[in-house]
Motif scaffolding. Structure first.
Motif, PDB file in Angstrom:
ATOM      1  N   TYR A 196     -21.609  28.195 -10.706  1.00 40.14           N
ATOM      2  CA  TYR A 196     -20.613  27.443 -11.458  1.00 40.14           C
ATOM      3  C   TYR A 196     -19.472  26.994 -10.547  1.00 40.14           C
ATOM      4  O   TYR A 196     -19.007  27.747  -9.691  1.00 40.14           O
ATOM      5  CB  TYR A 196     -20.079  28.274 -12.625  1.00 40.14           C
ATOM      6  N   ASP A 197     -19.036  25.750 -10.755  1.00 39.77           N
ATOM      7  CA  ASP A 197     -17.965  25.177  -9.955  1.00 39.77           C
ATOM      8  C   ASP A 197     -16.592  25.628 -10.426  1.00 39.77           C
ATOM      9  O   ASP A 197     -15.642  25.645  -9.640  1.00 39.77           O
ATOM     10  CB  ASP A 197     -18.025  23.643 -10.025  1.00 39.77           C
ATOM     11  N   PHE A 198     -16.483  25.968 -11.708  1.00 40.14           N
ATOM     12  CA  PHE A 198     -15.181  26.303 -12.282  1.00 40.14           C
ATOM     13  C   PHE A 198     -15.352  27.489 -13.220  1.00 40.14           C
ATOM     14  O   PHE A 198     -16.195  27.460 -14.121  1.00 40.14           O
ATOM     15  CB  PHE A 198     -14.609  25.104 -13.042  1.00 40.14           C
ATOM     16  N   VAL A 199     -14.550  28.536 -13.000  1.00 42.18           N
ATOM     17  CA  VAL A 199     -14.570  29.733 -13.843  1.00 42.18           C
ATOM     18  C   VAL A 199     -13.173  29.907 -14.439  1.00 42.18           C
ATOM     19  O   VAL A 199     -12.224  30.275 -13.740  1.00 42.18           O
ATOM     20  CB  VAL A 199     -14.970  30.989 -13.048  1.00 42.18           C
ATOM     21  N   GLY A 200     -13.046  29.596 -15.729  1.00 42.64           N
ATOM     22  CA  GLY A 200     -11.773  29.755 -16.409  1.00 42.64           C
ATOM     23  C   GLY A 200     -11.726  31.047 -17.192  1.00 42.64           C
ATOM     24  O   GLY A 200     -12.751  31.671 -17.453  1.00 42.64           O
ATOM     25  N   LYS A 201     -10.521  31.440 -17.567  1.00 46.58           N
ATOM     26  CA  LYS A 201     -10.351  32.663 -18.348  1.00 46.58           C
ATOM     27  C   LYS A 201      -9.558  32.363 -19.608  1.00 46.58           C
ATOM     28  O   LYS A 201      -8.605  31.573 -19.598  1.00 46.58           O
ATOM     29  CB  LYS A 201      -9.649  33.747 -17.517  1.00 46.58           C
ATOM     30  N   PHE A 202      -9.956  33.021 -20.686  1.00 47.42           N
ATOM     31  CA  PHE A 202      -9.280  32.889 -21.967  1.00 47.42           C
ATOM     32  C   PHE A 202      -7.809  33.267 -21.845  1.00 47.42           C
ATOM     33  O   PHE A 202      -6.946  32.674 -22.486  1.00 47.42           O
ATOM     34  CB  PHE A 202      -9.990  33.765 -22.998  1.00 47.42           C
ATOM     35  N   GLU A 203      -7.534  34.262 -21.011  1.00 43.92           N
ATOM     36  CA  GLU A 203      -6.176  34.786 -20.873  1.00 43.92           C
ATOM     37  C   GLU A 203      -5.236  33.781 -20.199  1.00 43.92           C
ATOM     38  O   GLU A 203      -4.017  33.889 -20.343  1.00 43.92           O
ATOM     39  CB  GLU A 203      -6.200  36.104 -20.084  1.00 43.92           C
ATOM     40  N   SER A 204      -5.764  32.850 -19.433  1.00 46.13           N
ATOM     41  CA  SER A 204      -4.935  31.815 -18.791  1.00 46.13           C
ATOM     42  C   SER A 204      -5.449  30.438 -19.194  1.00 46.13           C
ATOM     43  O   SER A 204      -5.516  29.522 -18.377  1.00 46.13           O
ATOM     44  CB  SER A 204      -4.976  31.981 -17.267  1.00 46.13           C
ATOM     45  N   MET A 205      -5.788  30.308 -20.470  1.00 48.40           N
ATOM     46  CA  MET A 205      -6.493  29.123 -20.965  1.00 48.40           C
ATOM     47  C   MET A 205      -5.728  27.827 -20.705  1.00 48.40           C
ATOM     48  O   MET A 205      -6.304  26.840 -20.245  1.00 48.40           O
ATOM     49  CB  MET A 205      -6.787  29.277 -22.459  1.00 48.40           C
ATOM     50  N   GLU A 206      -4.450  27.794 -21.013  1.00 47.59           N
ATOM     51  CA  GLU A 206      -3.723  26.524 -20.925  1.00 47.59           C
ATOM     52  C   GLU A 206      -3.702  25.992 -19.497  1.00 47.59           C
ATOM     53  O   GLU A 206      -4.029  24.827 -19.248  1.00 47.59           O
ATOM     54  CB  GLU A 206      -2.299  26.685 -21.456  1.00 47.59           C
ATOM     55  N   ASP A 207      -3.341  26.862 -18.525  1.00 43.67           N
ATOM     56  CA  ASP A 207      -3.305  26.415 -17.132  1.00 43.67           C
ATOM     57  C   ASP A 207      -4.700  26.039 -16.640  1.00 43.67           C
ATOM     58  O   ASP A 207      -4.896  24.992 -16.009  1.00 43.67           O
ATOM     59  CB  ASP A 207      -2.730  27.523 -16.244  1.00 43.67           C
ATOM     60  N   ASP A 208      -5.672  26.896 -16.900  1.00 44.09           N
ATOM     61  CA  ASP A 208      -7.020  26.648 -16.408  1.00 44.09           C
ATOM     62  C   ASP A 208      -7.623  25.389 -17.026  1.00 44.09           C
ATOM     63  O   ASP A 208      -8.255  24.582 -16.341  1.00 44.09           O
ATOM     64  CB  ASP A 208      -7.934  27.848 -16.708  1.00 44.09           C
ATOM     65  N   ALA A 209      -7.437  25.227 -18.338  1.00 42.69           N
ATOM     66  CA  ALA A 209      -8.029  24.079 -19.023  1.00 42.69           C
ATOM     67  C   ALA A 209      -7.408  22.770 -18.535  1.00 42.69           C
ATOM     68  O   ALA A 209      -8.123  21.789 -18.268  1.00 42.69           O
ATOM     69  CB  ALA A 209      -7.861  24.218 -20.531  1.00 42.69           C
ATOM     70  N   ASN A 210      -6.088  22.732 -18.405  1.00 42.41           N
ATOM     71  CA  ASN A 210      -5.440  21.506 -17.954  1.00 42.41           C
ATOM     72  C   ASN A 210      -5.806  21.178 -16.506  1.00 42.41           C
ATOM     73  O   ASN A 210      -5.957  20.006 -16.145  1.00 42.41           O
ATOM     74  CB  ASN A 210      -3.928  21.613 -18.119  1.00 42.41           C
ATOM     75  N   PHE A 211      -5.952  22.202 -15.683  1.00 43.39           N
ATOM     76  CA  PHE A 211      -6.382  21.987 -14.303  1.00 43.39           C
ATOM     77  C   PHE A 211      -7.796  21.408 -14.275  1.00 43.39           C
ATOM     78  O   PHE A 211      -8.075  20.434 -13.552  1.00 43.39           O
ATOM     79  CB  PHE A 211      -6.314  23.307 -13.536  1.00 43.39           C
TER      80      PHE A 211
END
Length: 426
Positions: free
Chosen positions: A344-359
Motif C-alpha cells: 500500500y502506498d498510503f496508510v492512514g489512521k482513524f486516530e489522525s483521520m482529518e490530517d491523513d485524509a486531507n493529505f
C-alpha cells in the motif's frame, strides 16, 4: 434481512490461522450469501507492488468489470508489473486539477442510470445536520509546507514498520500470486486512479462517500445516504475485473487503507451490531452466541438473539470452534487487506483521520473543496468509541481474556504500530 442494519455489508465466515499462539486453521461453519467459500489464508506473503501517487488520468485503463473471470497470475506477469517505474510522482500538495474528465460518455446505459439516480436522490437531512460546514475548504498547500513534510515522514515510517513486520513473520513460501480473494475488499475509483481497501469501523462509510464524489457520482458527501453507500452498487470492487484489469490497477493506481486501534475497533463493532436493534446480527450471530456461552439463557433471548453481553461476544471471538464464522467488522486488517502481499502506498489512521485524509486527497489532486466528512454515519446521538469507553468494556474481562484478545489482534498491533492497550499485557 433489512439492509439498513448492516454496515460495510460484505462479510466472511471462514476462520484462519492466527498469527500469535500457533492455533491451527478452522473450518468454515457458515457460508455468506452471494459469496463463494474462501480458502484459509496464511498471513505473510512476499509479492510487493511499490506504486506512488498519480496524477488524474483521462483514459480508463483496460479491464472492465465485464471483462471475464480472473485467472491466477503467473510469477512472470507479477514480476513485470511490480517492476514498472511509477509515472508522475508528486508528493507536494497539488492545486486543483485542470478540467474535468468526460467519463460519462463512456458509461453504459445501466451505469448512466445509476449515476443519474445518485445525483437525483434526496439529501440526507440527518447527515447534513451532523456534518461540518459545507464551505470549509482543505488548506492551500503553500500554507502547510512544514506540516506536509511531517505527514510525508509519517507515511514513510508507517510503511517501514509494516514492511518489517511482514518480513519478520511472512510464510516461508514468500512469493504468491494475487487472487480475487486478496482484492475483494478493495474499491476502485478510476478517475483519480485510487484503490481503497475497506476496513469496517475505521471510517469506511465516509471514505466510500468520498470515492463516489471523486467519481462524479454525487456532488457532495452529505448528499449520500447510508444505504446508497453500501447497497447502491455505485462503486466497483477490484475483484470484479479480469486478471489484466486487476494487475494493471495494482501496479499503477494509488493504493490506500485506513486502520484503527484494534480493541477500539472491536468495541465499536460490538456497540453498533449488538447494542442496537439489528435484524441480521442478532438472529445470525446473537442467537448462536447466547446458545453456546450463556448458561440458562431465557427462551426469549434464544428466540431473538438480542442482549449479547461483551464478555460473551469475546468468548465467541476467541473460541477456535466458534459456532458462527468471522465477520469483516471484527476480522483482522491483516486478513482483510493483505498488506504483506499488496504494498500500500498510503496508510492512514482513524486516530489522525482529518490530517491523513486531507493529505491523501491533496496527493491525488482531489478538488480543493472536497474534505473528509466529519459526521457520524450511524447512531449519531451516541458518543464515538474512544480509548476510555474501550477500557470500560475490557474491564469486564479477565486478564487472561484480555491477553488472548491482544494475541488475536497481535499482527494488527505490530504492523500498524499501536501500543499495548493494557500494562499487564505481554
Amino acid at each position: 434481512m433489512s439492509p439498513s442494519q448492516l454496515d460495510c455489508r460484505h462479510w466472511t465466515s471462514v476462520d484462519y490461522t492466527e498469527a500469535a499462539g500457533g492455533v491451527s486453521p478452522e473450518q468454515p461453519l457458515l457460508s455468506p450469501p452471494h459469496q463463494q467459500p474462501e480458502l484459509s489464508q496464511v498471513w505473510w506473503t512476499g509479492i510487493k507492488f511499490s506504486i506512488r501517487p498519480q496524477q488524474p488520468h483521462n483514459d480508463l485503463p483496460p479491464g472492465s468489470a465485464q471483462d471475464g473471470p480472473f485467472k491466477a497470475a503467473t510469477e512472470r506477469v507479477t514480476r513485470d508489473l511490480s517492476s514498472r517505474a511509477p509515472r508522475g510522482l508528486s508528493l507536494r500538495a497539488p492545486q486543483d486539477p485542470q478540467g474535468q474528465l468526460n467519463v460519462g460518455a463512456r458509461l453504459r446505459p445501466r451505469q448512466r442510470r445509476r449515476r443519474l439516480l445518485i445525483k437525483k436522490m434526496p439529501a440526507a437531512a440527518a447527515l447534513r445536520a451532523n456534518s461540518s460546514a459545507g464551505t470549509w475548504v482543505r488548506p492551500a498547500p503553500g500554507a502547510l509546507d512544514g506540516r506536509w513534510a511531517s505527514l510525508r515522514e509519517t507515511q514513510r515510517e508507517r510503511k517501514r514498520v509494516m514492511r518489517e513486520a511482514c518480513a519478520k513473520y511472512r510464510a516461508s513460501s514468500s512469493r504468491r500470486a494475487v487472487t480475487p480473494r486478496h482484492v475483494s475488499r478493495i474499491f476502485v475509483e478510476d478517475r483519480h486512479r485510487v484503490l481503497y481497501c475497506e476496513v469496517p469501523k475505521a471510517g469506511c462509510s465516509n471514505w466510500k462517500r468520498v470515492l463516489m464524489v471523486l467519481a462524479g457520482l454525487a456532488s457532495a458527501t452529505a448528499d449520500i445516504q447510508h444505504n446508497t453507500v453500501h447497497y447502491g452498487g455505485a462503486l466497483k470492487r477490484l475483484d470484479t475485473f479480469d486478471r489484466h484489469g486487476i494487475l494493471h490497477r495494482l501496479s499503477t493506481y494509488t493504493k490506500m487503507l485506513f486502520v484503527r486501534e484494534p480493541f477500539e475497533r472491536l468495541v465499536s463493532a460490538f456497540r453498533d451490531k449488538f447494542e442496537h436493534p439489528n435484524s441480521y446480527y442478532h438472529p445470525v450471530f446473537g442467537k448462536a452466541i447466547l446458545a453456546r456461552y450463556r448458561a440458562n439463557a431465557s427462551r426469549e433471548a434464544l428466540r431473538t438473539g438480542s442482549g449479547v453481553r461483551f464478555p460473551e461476544f469475546v468468548q465467541y471471538l476467541l473460541d477456535v470452534h466458534r459456532p458462527v464464522g468471522m465477520d469483516i467488522h471484527w476480522d483482522h486488517v491483516s486478513r482483510l487487506c493483505s498488506p504483506c502481499l499488496i504494498d500500500y502506498d498510503f496508510v492512514g489512521k482513524f486516530e489522525s483521520m482529518e490530517d491523513d485524509a486531507n493529505f491523501f486527497l491533496s496527493l491525488i489532486h482531489a478538488p480543493r473543496n472536497l474534505t473528509f466528512p466529519r459526521f457520524k454515519d450511524r447512531h449519531s446521538e451516541e458518543a464515538r468509541t474512544t480509548a476510555r469507553i474501550t477500557h470500560q468494556y475490557f474491564a469486564q474481562l479477565s486478564s487472561l481474556q484480555r491477553q488472548r484478545a491482544y494475541d488475536f489482534y497481535y499482527m494488527d498491533y505490530l504492523m500498524f504500530n499501536y501500543s499495548k492497550p493494557f500494562a499487564d499485557l505481554y
